[in-house]
Design a protein around this motif. Structure first.
Motif, PDB file in Angstrom:
ATOM      1  N   LEU A 153     -38.552 -41.782 -16.930  1.00 18.08           N
ATOM      2  CA  LEU A 153     -37.352 -42.621 -16.871  1.00 18.08           C
ATOM      3  C   LEU A 153     -36.323 -42.035 -15.901  1.00 18.08           C
ATOM      4  CD1 LEU A 153     -35.662 -45.002 -17.997  1.00 18.08           C
ATOM      5  CD2 LEU A 153     -34.844 -43.406 -19.737  1.00 18.08           C
ATOM      6  N   ALA A 154     -36.116 -40.721 -15.947  1.00 21.46           N
ATOM      7  CA  ALA A 154     -35.171 -40.080 -15.036  1.00 21.46           C
ATOM      8  C   ALA A 154     -35.635 -40.203 -13.589  1.00 21.46           C
ATOM      9  CB  ALA A 154     -34.991 -38.610 -15.411  1.00 21.46           C
ATOM     10  N   TYR A 155     -36.924 -40.056 -13.357  1.00 23.27           N
ATOM     11  CA  TYR A 155     -37.458 -40.198 -11.999  1.00 23.27           C
ATOM     12  C   TYR A 155     -37.280 -41.622 -11.492  1.00 23.27           C
ATOM     13  CZ  TYR A 155     -40.687 -40.034  -8.079  1.00 23.27           C
ATOM     14  OH  TYR A 155     -41.241 -40.114  -6.831  1.00 23.27           O
ATOM     15  N   SER A 156     -37.499 -42.590 -12.356  1.00 21.81           N
ATOM     16  CA  SER A 156     -37.299 -43.978 -11.938  1.00 21.81           C
ATOM     17  C   SER A 156     -35.825 -44.272 -11.664  1.00 21.81           C
ATOM     18  CB  SER A 156     -37.874 -44.942 -12.978  1.00 21.81           C
ATOM     19  OG  SER A 156     -37.177 -44.828 -14.193  1.00 21.81           O
ATOM     20  N   LEU A 157     -34.920 -43.668 -12.423  1.00 21.64           N
ATOM     21  CA  LEU A 157     -33.494 -43.821 -12.131  1.00 21.64           C
ATOM     22  C   LEU A 157     -33.130 -43.211 -10.784  1.00 21.64           C
ATOM     23  CD1 LEU A 157     -31.750 -43.202 -15.564  1.00 21.64           C
ATOM     24  CD2 LEU A 157     -31.853 -45.320 -14.278  1.00 21.64           C
ATOM     25  N   TRP A 158     -33.710 -42.058 -10.467  1.00 22.39           N
ATOM     26  CA  TRP A 158     -33.471 -41.464  -9.155  1.00 22.39           C
ATOM     27  C   TRP A 158     -34.015 -42.357  -8.053  1.00 22.39           C
ATOM     28  CZ3 TRP A 158     -30.192 -38.171  -7.391  1.00 22.39           C
ATOM     29  CH2 TRP A 158     -29.682 -37.166  -8.210  1.00 22.39           C
ATOM     30  N   LEU A 159     -35.156 -42.976  -8.287  1.00 21.99           N
ATOM     31  CA  LEU A 159     -35.720 -43.868  -7.273  1.00 21.99           C
ATOM     32  C   LEU A 159     -34.887 -45.125  -7.098  1.00 21.99           C
ATOM     33  CD1 LEU A 159     -39.568 -43.624  -7.840  1.00 21.99           C
ATOM     34  CD2 LEU A 159     -38.167 -42.513  -6.103  1.00 21.99           C
ATOM     35  N   ILE A 160     -34.273 -45.599  -8.163  1.00 23.80           N
ATOM     36  CA  ILE A 160     -33.419 -46.787  -8.063  1.00 23.80           C
ATOM     37  C   ILE A 160     -32.143 -46.470  -7.290  1.00 23.80           C
ATOM     38  CG2 ILE A 160     -31.960 -48.337  -9.429  1.00 23.80           C
ATOM     39  CD1 ILE A 160     -34.175 -48.314 -11.546  1.00 23.80           C
ATOM     40  N   GLN A 193     -31.596 -43.824  -5.180  1.00 18.96           N
ATOM     41  CA  GLN A 193     -31.860 -43.251  -3.862  1.00 18.96           C
ATOM     42  C   GLN A 193     -33.133 -43.897  -3.304  1.00 18.96           C
ATOM     43  OE1 GLN A 193     -29.712 -40.805  -2.675  1.00 18.96           O
ATOM     44  NE2 GLN A 193     -28.569 -41.025  -4.573  1.00 18.96           N
ATOM     45  N   SER A 194     -33.525 -43.508  -2.117  1.00 24.83           N
ATOM     46  CA  SER A 194     -34.779 -43.982  -1.554  1.00 24.83           C
ATOM     47  C   SER A 194     -35.939 -43.166  -2.131  1.00 24.83           C
ATOM     48  CB  SER A 194     -34.748 -43.869  -0.033  1.00 24.83           C
ATOM     49  OG  SER A 194     -34.619 -42.509   0.331  1.00 24.83           O
ATOM     50  N   LEU A 195     -37.144 -43.446  -1.692  1.00 22.41           N
ATOM     51  CA  LEU A 195     -38.330 -42.781  -2.258  1.00 22.41           C
ATOM     52  C   LEU A 195     -38.308 -41.280  -1.992  1.00 22.41           C
ATOM     53  CD1 LEU A 195     -41.113 -43.001  -3.643  1.00 22.41           C
ATOM     54  CD2 LEU A 195     -42.066 -43.311  -1.362  1.00 22.41           C
ATOM     55  N   CYS A 196     -38.137 -40.882  -0.758  1.00 24.88           N
ATOM     56  CA  CYS A 196     -38.188 -39.453  -0.425  1.00 24.88           C
ATOM     57  C   CYS A 196     -36.969 -38.705  -0.947  1.00 24.88           C
ATOM     58  CB  CYS A 196     -38.308 -39.285   1.082  1.00 24.88           C
ATOM     59  SG  CYS A 196     -39.880 -39.874   1.725  1.00 24.88           S
ATOM     60  N   CYS A 197     -35.802 -39.284  -0.758  1.00 28.96           N
ATOM     61  CA  CYS A 197     -34.571 -38.618  -1.213  1.00 28.96           C
ATOM     62  C   CYS A 197     -34.528 -38.536  -2.739  1.00 28.96           C
ATOM     63  CB  CYS A 197     -33.358 -39.365  -0.690  1.00 28.96           C
ATOM     64  SG  CYS A 197     -31.803 -38.600  -1.132  1.00 28.96           S
ATOM     65  N   PHE A 215     -34.793 -35.334  -7.509  1.00 30.13           N
ATOM     66  CA  PHE A 215     -35.330 -35.200  -8.864  1.00 30.13           C
ATOM     67  C   PHE A 215     -35.944 -33.820  -9.067  1.00 30.13           C
ATOM     68  CE2 PHE A 215     -39.081 -35.505 -11.628  1.00 30.13           C
ATOM     69  CZ  PHE A 215     -38.458 -35.784 -12.827  1.00 30.13           C
ATOM     70  N   PHE A 216     -36.739 -33.359  -8.102  1.00 31.37           N
ATOM     71  CA  PHE A 216     -37.387 -32.062  -8.274  1.00 31.37           C
ATOM     72  C   PHE A 216     -36.397 -30.900  -8.143  1.00 31.37           C
ATOM     73  CE2 PHE A 216     -41.366 -34.420  -7.433  1.00 31.37           C
ATOM     74  CZ  PHE A 216     -42.014 -34.065  -8.610  1.00 31.37           C
ATOM     75  N   ILE A 217     -35.407 -31.052  -7.287  1.00 34.77           N
ATOM     76  CA  ILE A 217     -34.366 -30.016  -7.213  1.00 34.77           C
ATOM     77  C   ILE A 217     -33.626 -29.930  -8.537  1.00 34.77           C
ATOM     78  CG2 ILE A 217     -32.138 -29.451  -6.166  1.00 34.77           C
ATOM     79  CD1 ILE A 217     -33.292 -30.477  -3.515  1.00 34.77           C
ATOM     80  N   GLN A 218     -33.277 -31.086  -9.082  1.00 34.49           N
ATOM     81  CA  GLN A 218     -32.563 -31.108 -10.358  1.00 34.49           C
ATOM     82  C   GLN A 218     -33.440 -30.586 -11.493  1.00 34.49           C
ATOM     83  OE1 GLN A 218     -31.565 -34.947 -12.030  1.00 34.49           O
ATOM     84  NE2 GLN A 218     -29.491 -34.188 -12.327  1.00 34.49           N
ATOM     85  N   LEU A 219     -34.710 -30.941 -11.489  1.00 37.17           N
ATOM     86  CA  LEU A 219     -35.628 -30.469 -12.526  1.00 37.17           C
ATOM     87  C   LEU A 219     -35.767 -28.949 -12.486  1.00 37.17           C
ATOM     88  CD1 LEU A 219     -37.597 -31.384 -14.764  1.00 37.17           C
ATOM     89  CD2 LEU A 219     -39.369 -31.419 -13.017  1.00 37.17           C
ATOM     90  N   MET A 220     -35.880 -28.381 -11.294  1.00 37.49           N
ATOM     91  CA  MET A 220     -35.988 -26.921 -11.188  1.00 37.49           C
ATOM     92  C   MET A 220     -34.697 -26.232 -11.615  1.00 37.49           C
ATOM     93  SD  MET A 220     -38.215 -26.223  -7.757  1.00 37.49           S
ATOM     94  CE  MET A 220     -37.180 -27.184  -6.685  1.00 37.49           C
TER      95      MET A 220
END
Length: 110
Positions: free
Chosen positions: A52-59, A61-65, A70-75
């Protein structure tokens, strides 16, 4: 929207952290006991929250950004949870205050 995604990433990693067998766990709240005693539903909830969080980031921002952020925030959040939870520095009032301040700043500057 970014603050909501950040909160969901925090909750997802925190639930997945409590299913670990190697982590030093403390049981201050009732749902932490439930998470430790029911690892399979907790993993499902944690993974669905991450999705769900990844899909919110995709909504937002763009796909790459969105993927990169998401991965920076997850780490970052994952490292803080792993370091600060055994020291009992994470309490619910500090987390709520932090996310309220960040949400207010996000809405103010948006």
């Amino acid at each position: 929207m970014i603050t909501i995604a950040s909160l969901i990433v925090f909750l997802a990693f925190y639930t997945l952290y409590y299913t670990s067998k190697r982590a030093t766990l403390s049981y201050d709240l009732g749902f932490e006991k439930w998470m430790k005693s029911n690892p399979k539903p907790t993993k499902i909830v944690g993974l669905s929250l991450l999705l769900l969080a990844y899909s919110l980031w995709l909504i937002t921002q763009s796909l790459c950004c969105g993927t990169l952020m998401f991965f920076i925030q997850l780490m970052t959040i994952g490292s803080l949870i792993i370091i600060l939870t055994p020291l009992k520095k994470i309490n619910r009032f500090a987390i709520i205050a932090l996310f309220v301040i960040v949400a207010l700043l996000e809405f103010y500057y948006h």
